[in-house]
Design a protein around this motif. Sequence first.
Motif, short mmCIF file in Angstrom:
data_model
loop_
_atom_site.label_atom_id
_atom_site.label_comp_id
_atom_site.label_asym_id
_atom_site.label_seq_id
_atom_site.Cartn_x
_atom_site.Cartn_y
_atom_site.Cartn_z
N ALA A 71 7.53 -7.48 -2.38
CA ALA A 71 6.19 -7.99 -2.64
C ALA A 71 6.20 -9.51 -2.64
N ASP A 107 3.10 -6.46 0.46
CA ASP A 107 2.77 -6.01 -0.90
C ASP A 107 3.90 -5.25 -1.58
N VAL A 113 -0.84 -7.65 3.67
CA VAL A 113 -2.16 -7.90 3.11
C VAL A 113 -2.63 -9.28 3.53
N GLN A 285 -9.59 -8.09 1.00
CA GLN A 285 -8.27 -7.87 1.59
C GLN A 285 -8.33 -6.91 2.77
N VAL A 287 -5.67 -4.60 4.56
CA VAL A 287 -4.35 -4.05 4.29
C VAL A 287 -3.88 -3.33 5.56
#
Length: 430
Positions: A71, A107, A113, A285, A287
């Motif tokens: 992340a 992430d 993201v 966002q 994703v």
Amino acid sequence: MRSTRHRTTRTVLTATAALTLVLSASLVASAATAKAPDAVAAPDTGPASSASDTSAAAAALTWSDEFDGPAGAAPNPANWNLETGAGGWGNNELQNYTSSRQNSALDGNGNLVITARQDGNGGYTSARMTTKGKVQPQYGHLEARIKIPRGQGIWPAFWMLGGQFPGTPWPNSGEIDIMENIGREPHLVHGTLHGPGYSGGNPITGQYQHPQGWSFADDFHTFAIDWSPNSITWLVDGNAYQTFTTANTGSNPWVFNQPFFFILNVAVGGNWPGYPDGTTQFPQQMVVDYVRVYDSTGGGGGGSTGTVTASNGICLDVAGAGTANGTPIQLAHCNGGQAQQWTVGSDGTVRALGKCLDVAGGGTAAGTAVQLWECNGTGAQQWARTSGTQALRNPQSGRCLQPVGRVQNDGTRTEIANCDGSAVQRWTLP
């Protein structure tokens, strides 16, 4: 009528991105090993086309980025450039694209993201990522699994530009929009072609509506094209909804028979989507679970498979039958093994063991080694047959394949060299 979405946008290239033009994906590590294909989890996607799914499953996965990593990590620089800057991008957009991890990061759960944010002064930041000079496929089944953002004035896109841009300016370079959405139409996505005579507010375009009329931002969906010479078909969740061919461009050129690079971005505002209002919430966002390229023919864009032999009858061979990136290519006594089975594709590639014949580092100098590398659509992996001399020429370097030292012995490695028409540069293809 759509606005003139892509004028100055397509002529802006940052210095960072421009530098990548001289690089091949062979300089850096390839993407992480592909995950097993994910099923679309949402119950709202409707039944996928079994024919499309079967086609993708049968095709060879030639490149992917699965966005595996910790992340907060940056997108893999082997695959992605981060374009930066503001100035409206030709469409009166509001965002400033940055290289900050606040705007683009993994992430930790196998996703990329891209985040559009509003800062304390009322400005906006976001990210725009390209594979220019690194991953530039030509033809195949190309797809990404994405959960798009939502809101008035939010403009996510998964699209492509011709690999010769900006040397060939837009729209002559060509543009393929695999997926665009504007926030005021949450239930629609658009698929579009831009080229000479059909660009800006007058593209060749169509749209797909969610089967239940729901928002595409509610869950992940798979956006794809099936791309072959002179034809492109758009799909959402396996459902083909439009096909454009050379007939659609009329008297205007079809500019889509060449390598293209990917772009992922989230714009804020602009002539087409309009601007954020009191209903728009930030951050937003996009994703991205993965981006994948499949060879839809299962064999390098068509062509034939068999041995490639030198003028003395010895075979072109992958050393040790290795499949790692960087494995040397050599001459070896013909033995019928898979390391000597080459597919010469109509897309300009020469493939063995699921990977491509590649000029190391994208080099152009005489003496640069030739190796096996993950197929990535770059000029380092393009080969042209020279009639008469039977040479295999790499157009990017202008040089030809030959054994090192011009010695045709078992175990001799290969390189590129000045094309001279000699017997040691003569190859018999399948």
